[in-house]
Design an enzyme around this catalytic site. Sequence first.
Site, mmCIF file in Angstrom:
data_model
loop_
_atom_site.group_PDB
_atom_site.id
_atom_site.type_symbol
_atom_site.label_atom_id
_atom_site.label_comp_id
_atom_site.label_asym_id
_atom_site.label_seq_id
_atom_site.Cartn_x
_atom_site.Cartn_y
_atom_site.Cartn_z
ATOM 1 N N CYS A 92 11.139 -12.705 -18.402
ATOM 2 C CA CYS A 92 11.175 -11.247 -18.244
ATOM 3 C C CYS A 92 12.328 -10.601 -19.008
ATOM 4 C CB CYS A 92 11.186 -10.880 -16.767
ATOM 5 S SG CYS A 92 10.496 -9.233 -16.427
ATOM 6 N N GLU A 132 6.296 -14.680 -13.707
ATOM 7 C CA GLU A 132 7.620 -14.900 -13.127
ATOM 8 C C GLU A 132 7.541 -15.031 -11.601
ATOM 9 O OE1 GLU A 132 11.879 -12.446 -13.139
ATOM 10 O OE2 GLU A 132 10.039 -11.472 -13.823
ATOM 11 N N SER A 186 -5.399 15.611 -0.248
ATOM 12 C CA SER A 186 -6.233 14.730 0.575
ATOM 13 C C SER A 186 -7.525 14.374 -0.145
ATOM 14 C CB SER A 186 -6.527 15.364 1.933
ATOM 15 O OG SER A 186 -7.249 16.572 1.808
ATOM 16 N N LYS A 189 16.676 -18.151 -15.810
ATOM 17 C CA LYS A 189 16.726 -16.788 -16.366
ATOM 18 C C LYS A 189 18.174 -16.383 -16.617
ATOM 19 C CE LYS A 189 14.943 -12.129 -15.286
ATOM 20 N NZ LYS A 189 14.108 -11.367 -14.325
ATOM 21 N N GLY A 220 -8.031 20.327 0.900
ATOM 22 C CA GLY A 220 -7.089 20.552 -0.185
ATOM 23 C C GLY A 220 -7.108 19.429 -1.195
#
Length: 554
Positions: A161, A58, A308, A125, A305
């Site tokens: 779609c 599309e 990250s 469409k 941590g």
Amino acid sequence: MTVTGTTTEDTAAPRKLRVVMAQLDFLVGDIPGNTDLIIQATREAEEQHQAHIVLFPELCLTGYPPEDLLLRPSLDLRVQEALERLKQANLAPAMIIGAPLRSAGLLYNAAVIIEAGEIRGRYFKRCPPNYQVFDEKRYFAEGSQTLVVDIKGVPVGITVCEDLWKDGPLEDAAAAGAQLVLNLNASPYDIDKQARRKALLERKATENRVSIVYVNLVGGQDELVFDGGSMVYDHSGTLKVEIPQFTNGLFPVDFLCEHHCQPVSQPLPPEPSLEANVYNALVTGVRDYVNKNGFKSVVLGLSGGIDSAVTLAVAADALGKERVRAVMMPFRYTSSASLEDAEAQARAMGVQYDVFSIEPMYDTFMATLAKPFEGTRPDTTEENLQARLRGVLLMSLSNKFGSLVLTTGNKSEMAVGYSTLYGDMAGGFDVLKDVPKTLVFRLAWYRNGVSPVIPERVITRPPSAELAPDQKDEDSLPGYDILDQILHFYVERDYSAEAIVAEGFARADVERVVRLVDINEYKRRQAPIGVRITERGFGKDRRYPITNGWKIGF
């Protein structure tokens, strides 16, 4: 309206029809480049696959979603120039492309059939969507007609779609005699989207006794990721062909057409795990955002941590270790475990790794602020200063070396404001923006199952921002297993506080979380964009007023 064309082949049954599904990545706004890609793909489909039809996604001519580019005065001229180029290429296969077309002063989301240098048909469409991330009714009028066109002796229906999701367009094509329906899509990824697509295609094919070719876009566009996953169902509702998600390429499928068009079966790919699928979506989103916007590299703060750590893994897998820089910025509250784990992961992934302490800068700021702060007690002001100093360092590296700063906040923390404006939120793209914390842990285990790059201690120790002594996230938030469920009901399903309490959650937790989400809308609005992976993402899906008097509980 039914359009019928002449056929150039013998009509003896059964007829063989080869459709090539062009599951490709297009760049929004690059109409000349997208035209080149369509021509190149059609030539390849003809030369390597002997295609009769090449089916594109599309709005592939403009890329999806083009948004307000559709309002540009030069749009119509650029589209017409592209269509002329496609006709002049004079390629034998029927190209079925998506493009914005104007008719009688109205703009339509259209499918265009070009064969042997001529436009054979246009379809507008009929069901432009206007929900979640979609706002097609801002730009497009609704089509009203049906298109069934004879291609190589086979009556082929065209839909776009959402025409498949609503009742009417496909049913009308089947009633008009279509044996095969081709559906052009730009359907963005979310966690269970492929399962919903399969259920829909199975039902529509069965009810209408037609085979359906569903071709979807692949690649990242800002916060959206398109996963491909193109499929073919036969007239009995059986899945015959499925293209692996997040795979770019041309994929042929043969049909034997007599009373029905029966697709020739192909081996189906294994069902990916949820974690593998989400991880691929994040990798695709990061890779395309960085590459399509022309960034040389990325830089991120690596704290030791889990957020990250997963962000670094995604970045390195998306771009290659040579284009990724990780920076540890320790302070007096940074644990030795964080220092050790950050370095271990950076070394394991082979990225550039630097350590820049923020201690001297912090001391200078506090000395400058000593007089106005005199007589006050330390609070979140000092914590936020640490985060903001780290943001200044990362943005300076970004400016100097042309690197995009990746932020590392997850959906759970962003929702309740557990982040610092101009600090850990400073950057251009948030990889985990739509990823709940509990899923971050699952992604870490998944990535280590591919190859162990995240130290296990990063995954198993309690999460902490390390902005104060012995700080843990759950000191100021409900446990993430509870928090994520409450956020799911409130953010993604729009439950009221009372309805969430009725699901079995403590009233105090629910009211606290709902209040935090509401008062931190201003902060979420200023956060970088990030990859959307849920059906109700944390970007343009959510459009609540910052200033409002709405009360929780209703």
